[in-house]
Design a protein around this motif. Structure first.
Motif, PDB file in Angstrom:
ATOM      1  N   GLY A  69      40.993  35.208  99.600  1.00  0.00           N
ATOM      2  CA  GLY A  69      41.370  36.619  99.655  1.00  0.00           C
ATOM      3  C   GLY A  69      42.288  37.068  98.538  1.00  0.00           C
ATOM      4  N   ALA A  70      42.570  36.187  97.581  1.00  0.00           N
ATOM      5  CA  ALA A  70      43.567  36.509  96.559  1.00  0.00           C
ATOM      6  C   ALA A  70      43.014  37.399  95.449  1.00  0.00           C
ATOM      7  N   ALA A  71      41.755  37.192  95.099  1.00  0.00           N
ATOM      8  CA  ALA A  71      41.177  37.940  93.987  1.00  0.00           C
ATOM      9  C   ALA A  71      40.732  39.326  94.444  1.00  0.00           C
ATOM     10  N   LEU A 128      44.699  36.424  87.714  1.00  0.00           N
ATOM     11  CA  LEU A 128      43.625  37.133  88.392  1.00  0.00           C
ATOM     12  C   LEU A 128      43.950  37.479  89.841  1.00  0.00           C
ATOM     13  N   ASP A 129      45.009  36.886  90.392  1.00  0.00           N
ATOM     14  CA  ASP A 129      45.429  37.266  91.743  1.00  0.00           C
ATOM     15  C   ASP A 129      46.372  38.466  91.710  1.00  0.00           C
ATOM     16  N   ALA A 139      32.999  32.255  89.164  1.00  0.00           N
ATOM     17  CA  ALA A 139      33.233  30.861  88.772  1.00  0.00           C
ATOM     18  C   ALA A 139      34.640  30.695  88.196  1.00  0.00           C
ATOM     19  N   LEU A 140      35.101  31.702  87.468  1.00  0.00           N
ATOM     20  CA  LEU A 140      36.454  31.652  86.907  1.00  0.00           C
ATOM     21  C   LEU A 140      37.500  31.669  88.023  1.00  0.00           C
ATOM     22  N   HIS A 141      37.256  32.449  89.055  1.00  0.00           N
ATOM     23  CA  HIS A 141      38.162  32.448  90.214  1.00  0.00           C
ATOM     24  C   HIS A 141      38.217  31.060  90.835  1.00  0.00           C
ATOM     25  N   ASP A 142      37.052  30.431  91.001  1.00  0.00           N
ATOM     26  CA  ASP A 142      37.010  29.092  91.596  1.00  0.00           C
ATOM     27  C   ASP A 142      37.704  28.078  90.697  1.00  0.00           C
ATOM     28  N   GLU A 143      37.456  28.189  89.401  1.00  0.00           N
ATOM     29  CA  GLU A 143      38.039  27.248  88.444  1.00  0.00           C
ATOM     30  C   GLU A 143      39.562  27.284  88.473  1.00  0.00           C
TER      31      GLU A 143
END
Length: 628
Positions: free
Chosen positions: A176-178, A144-145, A166-170
């Protein structure tokens, strides 16, 4: 020994420059041969075409056709691109669309796309696509990055956004990556669904998402200004642009009311436009869109850096046909070219079988490779604004911008985008344009290859898994082929019920040189309605024509030949065909006066000709044949 001039090749250097008046005189001569009398500017006007949204396309553009200065790429008014380097560094973002509700199949398709040239994902979630809670499964294995994810969540944008964030956090992505877009578009959803509830609450929710993105995920935008609902309802390019401006302004108001600065609000928006097979109109539309939004941002107080519009271009679903879908590959290639040349930041090429259901792997591969060929083999992105400086494109961009600004002002006078939608004013305006467009399509002035022109009645239909039903209840979704599709569906049902299609006998009179042109015209016309032409060898007299008709299995006939041979044979052949049982006799051509009366008295019931209403004729023929 040949000596070349020091300053290069100048073949025409010693010839005087041609003038516009000289060109007009040549046009006069050509028009006179076609029976049109026009002189000077009127001759040029005779070759001009007026678009449905106002601009007139002329046959000749010169340096005298001035337009406002387009500026430089990356600088206001951003006509030439939102970034100084344009797409020359890395090309446009190749964004593939996915709406498969099965998370396993969706994940397989997503990974295949990303491994083969796609650089971002556009996912429809909710009732019209992938279930929101299936997002993690569909994105399993996706970095995702590296691969931005753009959502198309409809009314349930809050749940979809929370799931993705939430998926990004998980996965532990740095703030700033996503990259990507959460796809909140309350007014776009209103346009799709017709929901008449007050949009204040969803606008506030979208603004809250934007504030969260600023705090937690600065690389992600929260809102999309989707102009596709207006294009897909039959709107013109100017209406599409005007509606997008009104929507964007409504979002700026909501975002700044929630505490965002105008620069922060502008940065939260991405605009989505349709790219059609009219490449020059697509190029001009995207260039005009940036100019218009730059003006909105300027008067709103945004800085220069924030005024550049972020654009996502999607090949038009309106132009996609269900019959002969392979031609859609050509349509989407031209549309993709127009989007790339027009400066779109991201481009989605819809698979050629999009109108038939969920695309298969082959269709998705062709879709992504369309961008790959244009980028890697045609080097289309290596030049910034390749259409810049074209007198035609610059003038069309300017005219389209003015027409669109008028639409925007009209919507604002109505009370804004929400009011224009809820009170039906915008729907009426879009419907009026589509009615005019449909009339030209019915008369084949806007030809549809494989449908209204050169149809293939023996084509085997493609079968695809059904796609989820799109959002509905609001603005209609139209397709160019819909009138002809209804005719072909009647023919298909007749074939299934009786084992044969309805037939028309083409009575070709005289030698091939005399009848081929009109026989080809008539064959195309009747096949567009699913009526199979039976074309026997040229009939030399009324008796042989009647015999050939009787053996053809047809119930109607159409005379095809030159005007000269019609004068000699048409009346006798028409009488013979009626006596042989023809329920209706057509004549391909447009005779006038006494000659037409003579043909009618001999038994010709109707005349078919270029510019006539093909849909009306074909529908009437099927009715008379008893084709339900």
């Amino acid at each position: 020994m040949t000596v070349l001039p020091d300053d290069g090749f100048f073949l025409a250097a010693e010839f005087p420059d041609a003038t516009r008046q000289q060109w007009q005189r040549l046009v006069e001569g050509v028009l006179s041969k076609a029976g049109t009398v026009a002189e000077g500017p009127a001759a040029e006007e005779a070759l001009s075409t007026t678009l449905l949204d106002g601009p007139t396309i002329r046959p000749l553009y010169t340096a005298d056709d001035s337009a406002p200065a387009a500026g430089h790429p990356g600088f206001p008014p951003f006509v030439r691109g939102g970034r100084p380097e344009g797409t020359a560094v890395s090309g446009w973002d190749v964004r593939q669309h996915h709406a498969d509700p099965d998370p396993r199949r969706a994940n397989e398709a997503v990974l295949a796309d990303l491994e083969n040239g796609v650089t971002s994902l556009w996912l429809t979630t909710g009732e019209a696509g992938l279930p929101v809670d299936a997002l993690p499964a569909a994105l399993d294995g996706v970095y995702l990055d590296l691969a931005p994810v753009v959502l198309d969540p409809g009314a349930d944008f809050e749940a979809a956004a929370h799931q993705l964030l939430a998926l990004h956090d998980e996965r532990g992505l740095p703030p700033g990556a996503a990259l990507g877009n959460l796809g909140a578009d309350p007014l776009g959803t209103l346009a799709r669904t017709g929901n008449t509830t007050d949009p204040a609450e969803p606008l506030a929710a979208a603004a809250a998402l934007a504030a969260r993105c600023l705090r937690e995920r600065p690389g992600i935008r929260a809102l999309t200004v989707d102009a596709l609902p207006y294009h897909e309802a039959g709107g013109s390019a100017a209406q599409e642009l005007g509606a997008s401006l009104a929507t964007g302004v409504a979002y700026l108001r909501a975002l700044t009311a929630a505490g965002l600065t105008i620069d922060q609000a502008c940065a939260q928006l991405e605009f989505r436009y349709a790219a059609t097979a009219d490449q020059f109109l697509t190029i001009a539309k995207l260039r005009a869109a940036r100019r218009l939004w730059a003006r909105v941002a300027e008067v709103s107080g945004a800085t220069t850096a924030a005024a550049a519009q972020r654009q996502h271009a999607v090949t038009s679903s309106v132009m996609m046909t269900r019959r002969d879908p392979w031609v859609n590959m050509l349509r989407t290639t031209i549309a993709c070219l127009g989007a790339g040349v027009g400066g779109a930041d991201a481009v989605t090429v819809l698979p050629f079988d999009e109108a038939l259901g969920l695309p298969d792997a082959f269709a998705r591969r062709i879709a992504r490779n369309t961008s790959s060929i244009l980028l890697e083999e045609s080097h289309l992105a290596r030049v910034v604004d390749p259409a810049g400086g074209s007198w035609y494109v610059e003038r069309l961009t300017d005219e389209l911008a003015h027409e669109a600004w008028g639409v925007f002002q009209w919507i604002e006078r109505l009370g804004g985008q929400a009011a224009a939608l809820r009170e039906g004013h915008l729907a009426k305006a879009l419907a009026d344009v589509w009615e005019a467009y449909s009339d030209r399509t019915a008369k084949r002035r806007y030809p549809i290859t494989g449908v209204s022109e050169f149809p293939n009645l023996n084509e085997k239909p493609l079968e695809r898994r059904p796609a989820p039903e799109p959002l509905s209840g609001g603005l209609p979704r139209v397709r160019r082929d819909e009138a002809y599709e209804r005719l072909r569906a009647r023919s298909d049902a007749h074939l299934a019920a009786t084992g044969a299609r309805p037939r028309v006998f083409l009575a070709a009179l005289g030698p091939a040189a005399a009848h081929t042109g009109r026989a080809t015209f008539a064959a195309n016309l009747f096949q567009a309605g699913g009526i199979e032409p039976v074309h026997e060898p040229a009939s030399v007299d009324a008796e042989s024509a009647a015999a050939a008709f009787a053996a053809s299995g047809a119930t109607i006939a159409c005379l095809c030949s030159s005007d000269a041979l019609y004068a000699e044979q048409a009346e006798a052949v028409a009488v013979a065909l009626k006596e042989a049982g023809a329920e209706r006799v057509f004549l391909a051509g447009k005779p006038r006066g006494e000659q037409q009366k003579a043909y009618v008295q001999a038994g010709v019931d109707e005349f078919v000709f270029a510019g006539g209403n093909a849909v009306a004729v074909l529908s009437s023929v099927l009715d008379r044949m008893g084709v339900a």
